[in-house]
Design an enzyme around this catalytic site. Structure first.
Site, PDB file in Angstrom:
ATOM      1  CB  SER A 269      -7.878  -3.581   2.540  1.00 52.56           C
ATOM      2  OG  SER A 269      -7.673  -2.392   3.254  1.00 52.56           O
TER       3      SER A 269
ATOM      4  CG  ASN B 163      -7.656  -1.810  -5.583  1.00 49.96           C
ATOM      5  OD1 ASN B 163      -6.744  -2.584  -5.328  1.00 49.96           O
ATOM      6  ND2 ASN B 163      -8.004  -0.851  -4.730  1.00 49.96           N
TER       7      ASN B 163
ATOM      8  CG  ASP C 209      -2.095   0.928   1.096  1.00 50.19           C
ATOM      9  OD1 ASP C 209      -2.359   1.391  -0.027  1.00 50.19           O
ATOM     10  OD2 ASP C 209      -2.747   1.198   2.117  1.00 50.19           O
TER      11      ASP C 209
ATOM     12  CD1 TRP D 261       7.331   6.640  -2.173  1.00 51.81           C
ATOM     13  CD2 TRP D 261       6.992   7.042  -4.363  1.00 51.81           C
ATOM     14  NE1 TRP D 261       8.560   6.714  -2.782  1.00 51.81           N
ATOM     15  CE2 TRP D 261       8.383   6.956  -4.123  1.00 51.81           C
ATOM     16  CE3 TRP D 261       6.548   7.281  -5.664  1.00 51.81           C
ATOM     17  CZ2 TRP D 261       9.334   7.097  -5.137  1.00 51.81           C
ATOM     18  CZ3 TRP D 261       7.489   7.431  -6.674  1.00 51.81           C
ATOM     19  CH2 TRP D 261       8.860   7.336  -6.411  1.00 51.81           C
TER      20      TRP D 261
HETATM   21  C1  IPE Z   1      -5.485  -2.749  -0.543  1.00 54.15           C
HETATM   22  O1  IPE Z   1      -5.123  -1.408  -0.642  1.00 54.15           O
HETATM   23  C2  IPE Z   1      -5.382  -3.417  -1.870  1.00 54.15           C
HETATM   24  C3  IPE Z   1      -4.020  -3.564  -2.392  1.00 54.15           C
HETATM   25  C4  IPE Z   1      -2.913  -3.260  -1.772  1.00 54.15           C
HETATM   26  C5  IPE Z   1      -3.963  -4.130  -3.706  1.00 54.15           C
HETATM   27  P1  IPE Z   1      -6.204  -0.248  -0.802  1.00 54.15           P
HETATM   28  O2  IPE Z   1      -5.446   1.008  -0.854  1.00 54.15           O
HETATM   29  O3  IPE Z   1      -7.103  -0.555  -1.928  1.00 54.15           O
HETATM   30  O4  IPE Z   1      -7.029  -0.399   0.551  1.00 54.15           O
HETATM   31  P2  IPE Z   1      -7.937   0.664   1.303  1.00 54.15           P
HETATM   32  O5  IPE Z   1      -8.939   1.164   0.313  1.00 54.15           O
HETATM   33  O6  IPE Z   1      -7.045   1.748   1.798  1.00 54.15           O
HETATM   34  O7  IPE Z   1      -8.550  -0.097   2.440  1.00 54.15           O
HETATM   35  C1  IPE Z   2      -1.408   0.287  -3.449  1.00 46.98           C
HETATM   36  O1  IPE Z   2      -1.212   1.664  -3.443  1.00 46.98           O
HETATM   37  C2  IPE Z   2      -1.628  -0.278  -4.832  1.00 46.98           C
HETATM   38  C3  IPE Z   2      -3.023  -0.638  -5.113  1.00 46.98           C
HETATM   39  C4  IPE Z   2      -4.001  -0.611  -4.276  1.00 46.98           C
HETATM   40  C5  IPE Z   2      -3.317  -1.069  -6.470  1.00 46.98           C
HETATM   41  P1  IPE Z   2      -2.413   2.682  -3.461  1.00 46.98           P
HETATM   42  O2  IPE Z   2      -2.738   3.014  -4.873  1.00 46.98           O
HETATM   43  O3  IPE Z   2      -3.541   2.194  -2.645  1.00 46.98           O
HETATM   44  O4  IPE Z   2      -1.753   3.938  -2.774  1.00 46.98           O
HETATM   45  P2  IPE Z   2      -2.449   4.932  -1.741  1.00 46.98           P
HETATM   46  O5  IPE Z   2      -2.950   4.108  -0.608  1.00 46.98           O
HETATM   47  O6  IPE Z   2      -3.536   5.633  -2.482  1.00 46.98           O
HETATM   48  O7  IPE Z   2      -1.331   5.837  -1.324  1.00 46.98           O
HETATM   49 MG    MG Z   3      -4.050   2.385  -0.679  1.00 46.99          MG
END
Ligand code: IPE
Ligand code: IPE
Ligand code: MG
Length: 254
Positions: free
Chosen positions: A201, A73, A25, A30
């Protein structure tokens, strides 16, 4: 010996978790922090995937499961979803030699039929090519949701009951484990989640019943071999009791 090799050799001196799951995550934040498009965070994150996979392999972890894309997602903005799918394809094509060269078996769990063809094809090809590799199982959780997985598992079991092949009273924990997408994997010993969030999650709900959790404040694109080895060292300080008392465990010599 460099610093990472030194850390890894310290990890290897104690019990290494068999199955590590990572909720990768923080890619988006980042990138945003650096004034970059979110996709640049995802791109940098694939470098972390490469480095952490190498480290896990060197340490001797037998199964590494990476949460790459959740069922939820799909609801992100369409351009981010499309960018992630492109990156996934790129990873599957570019990492082929790395995966084959390291004897890694690539697997995937999730609603894989929802993936676009340009991802599904290289995924299936690499799963097939690496099927007899015995080094480490690298499982990508793609279009994955723990609740979605349990619904599919329960449906499969219900079908057997309806067909008269299984009696309800014969359903055990093992029946359910066997019906999950991870039936070939051991239970998860350690879940690592990066970027400071402390939640599951929808990741491996059934398989993490007795997992230890290590939460790192570091965003996934900055989480590399060193941070992975440190998380494992942290895991090794935990006493896993599985419902017993500490005294019982010491008597049993575990
Ligand atoms: C969980 O991260 C899914 C992955 C890392 C692929 P998210 O960023 O989607 O989770 P939430 O929405 O913060 O719970
Ligand atoms: C994790 O990073 C990757 C996926 C969930 C696909 P995020 O895209 O959730 O990054 P943040 O949480 O928005 O920073
Ligand atoms: Mg995330």
């Amino acid at each position: 010996m460099d610093a990472i090799a030194e850390l890894e050799s310290r990890v290897k001196q104690r019990a290494v978790p068999r199955h590590v799951g990572i909720i990768m995550d923080g890619n988006g934040r980042w990138a945003e922090l650096r004034g970059l498009p979110r996709l640049e965070g995802h791109r940098e994150g694939s470098q972390s995937v490469r480095e952490v996979t190498r480290s896990a392999r060197r340490i001797g972890v037998s199964a590494l499961t990476l949460y790459a894309f959740s069922s939820q997602n799909w609801s992100r903005p369409p351009d981010e979803v499309a960018g992630l799918m492109e990156l996934l394809r790129e990873y599957l094509v570019k990492e082929r030699d790395e995966i084959m060269g390291n004897g890694i078996r690539l697997a995937a769990v999730g609603e894989l039929d929802k993936l676009p063809r340009y991802v599904k094809e290289p995924l299936d090809a690499l799963r097939e090519a690496s099927a007899s590799n015995t080094g480490m199982v690298l499982t990508l959780a793609l279009s994955y949701g723990g609740r979605e997985e349990l619904v599919v598992a329960v449906q499969a079991i219900a079908k057997k009951v309806a067909a008269g092949q299984l009696r309800p009273e014969d359903i055990t924990e093992d029946t359910l484990s066997q019906a999950t997408w991870t039936s070939a994997l051991p239970p998860v010993d350690l879940v690592i989640r990066t970027s400071g969030e402390q939640r599951l999650s929808n990741f491996l709900l059934w398989q993490t019943a007795y997992a230890e959790f290590v939460f790192s404040p570091i965003a996934w694109p900055d989480f590399r071999g060193r941070e992975f080895a440190e998380a494992l060292l942290h895991f090794q300080t935990r006493e896993r009791r599985f419902g017993l008392t500490g005294a019982q465990l010491r008597r049993a010599g575990t």
